[in-house]
Design an enzyme around this catalytic site. Sequence first.
Site, PDB file in Angstrom:
ATOM      1  N   ASP A  36      68.224 103.830 -18.311  1.00 28.05           N
ATOM      2  CA  ASP A  36      69.050 103.550 -19.552  1.00 28.05           C
ATOM      3  C   ASP A  36      69.099 102.249 -19.834  1.00 28.05           C
ATOM      4  O   ASP A  36      68.719 101.539 -18.548  1.00 28.05           O
ATOM      5  CB  ASP A  36      70.275 104.276 -19.351  1.00 28.05           C
ATOM      6  CG  ASP A  36      70.937 103.699 -18.237  1.00 28.05           C
ATOM      7  OD1 ASP A  36      70.958 104.664 -17.060  1.00 28.05           O
ATOM      8  OD2 ASP A  36      71.724 102.933 -18.142  1.00 28.05           O
ATOM      9  N   ASP A  76      72.130 100.773 -19.780  1.00 31.38           N
ATOM     10  CA  ASP A  76      73.744 100.352 -19.319  1.00 31.38           C
ATOM     11  C   ASP A  76      74.045 100.409 -21.004  1.00 31.38           C
ATOM     12  O   ASP A  76      73.668 100.903 -21.933  1.00 31.38           O
ATOM     13  CB  ASP A  76      73.679  99.101 -18.686  1.00 31.38           C
ATOM     14  CG  ASP A  76      75.220  99.497 -17.915  1.00 31.38           C
ATOM     15  OD1 ASP A  76      75.600 100.292 -17.576  1.00 31.38           O
ATOM     16  OD2 ASP A  76      75.975  98.320 -17.936  1.00 31.38           O
TER      17      ASP A  76
HETATM   18  N1  LIG Z   1      73.877 102.314 -16.407  1.00 30.25           N
HETATM   19  C1  LIG Z   1      74.301 103.000 -15.388  1.00 30.25           C
HETATM   20  N2  LIG Z   1      75.115 102.246 -14.508  1.00 30.25           N
HETATM   21  C2  LIG Z   1      75.270 102.408 -13.001  1.00 30.25           C
HETATM   22  N3  LIG Z   1      74.701 103.435 -12.447  1.00 30.25           N
HETATM   23  C3  LIG Z   1      73.558 104.115 -12.920  1.00 30.25           C
HETATM   24  N4  LIG Z   1      72.763 104.945 -12.851  1.00 30.25           N
HETATM   25  C4  LIG Z   1      71.853 105.206 -13.938  1.00 30.25           C
HETATM   26  N5  LIG Z   1      72.118 104.216 -14.870  1.00 30.25           N
HETATM   27  C5  LIG Z   1      73.272 103.647 -14.551  1.00 30.25           C
END
Ligand SMILES: Nc1ncnc2[nH]cnc12
Length: 291
Positions: free
Chosen positions: A209, A211
């Site tokens: 992703d 974030d």
């Molecule tokens: N955006 C994110 N922040 C922290 N841990 C994650 N693991 C997968 N995506 C994450």
Amino acid sequence: MAEKVLGVVGGSGLYAIDGLEDAAWRTVEGPWGKPSDQILEGRIGDTKVCFLPRHGRGHVESPTTINYRANIDALKRCGVTDIISLSAVGSLREDLPPGTFVIVDQFIDRTFAREKSFFGKGMVAHVPLSHPVSSWIGNIAQAGMEQIGIPHHRGGTYVVMEGPQFSTLAESELYRSWGASVIGMTNMPEAKLAREAEIRYATVAMVTDFDCWHPDHDTVDVALVVKTLHDNADKARALTKFMVENINSWGTEPTCGTDTILDAALITQPDARDPAMVAKLDAVAGRVLGG
Ligand SMILES: Nc1ncnc2[nH]cnc12
Ligand SMILES: CSC[C@H]1O[C@H](OP(=O)(O)O)[C@H](O)[C@@H]1O
């Protein structure tokens, strides 16, 4: 050349691996409490591999409740010399979209609620950590990704947050301003403890992703992460197989010195050492403490 045993620490979405010969789940006990799960031991050809699902099968351990010391101690007891961590991360950079595998080379440890060392009162040690991962393992991983055709990037800094909640927008922007590449919740203190146990360690961070900083993807949720992970699971398994098949025939030997790092790290004088602490360190530091 000393025989190498590959430890694979599987993160979110990766709770087993297939294709191993003589595979069996084995309970490994040690003095640091219970590991996240049994260890799946097997081999490919002559190379032994030990797989540990970091969150346990069924994903029962949160990033904070994982017993990182027990996990690393258990892998050491199984003879593991090299660890590859396969971890889900969020991306902090536009040029690292979901689906990219990043071979990270640095960490920023922002965790605060975890046991971070095998050493302490009665047996103090300070290991160097300027280069926390093995570039030698990274080279094998990179070759595997090139052969399999996995979109990847060499190098980058992984911010390790405590979690379990994802970041606020201000935090995400802060980490970006630091020049960090990806964010996750688990690779510290795992990497620190591997170093203390004289096990080489490297991370393949699988981007799931963007974030929350990204204007087009301003929230993260578990369903999104898990979907991307499932899309990538076959690639992660193929990469694991490549690494097991190549680790004992790779053209060069590691030169980082991790396997003897404790030679220059112990500071407590022999007559001041706590025998109970020394006993607990039988697997992790038995090479230098006896055990
Ligand atoms: N955006 C994110 N922040 C922290 N841990 C994650 N693991 C997968 N995506 C994450
Ligand atoms: C399920 S999303 C958050 C979760 O996933 C990552 O775990 P791992 O590194 O074990 O793959 C992240 O660090 C969080 O623990």
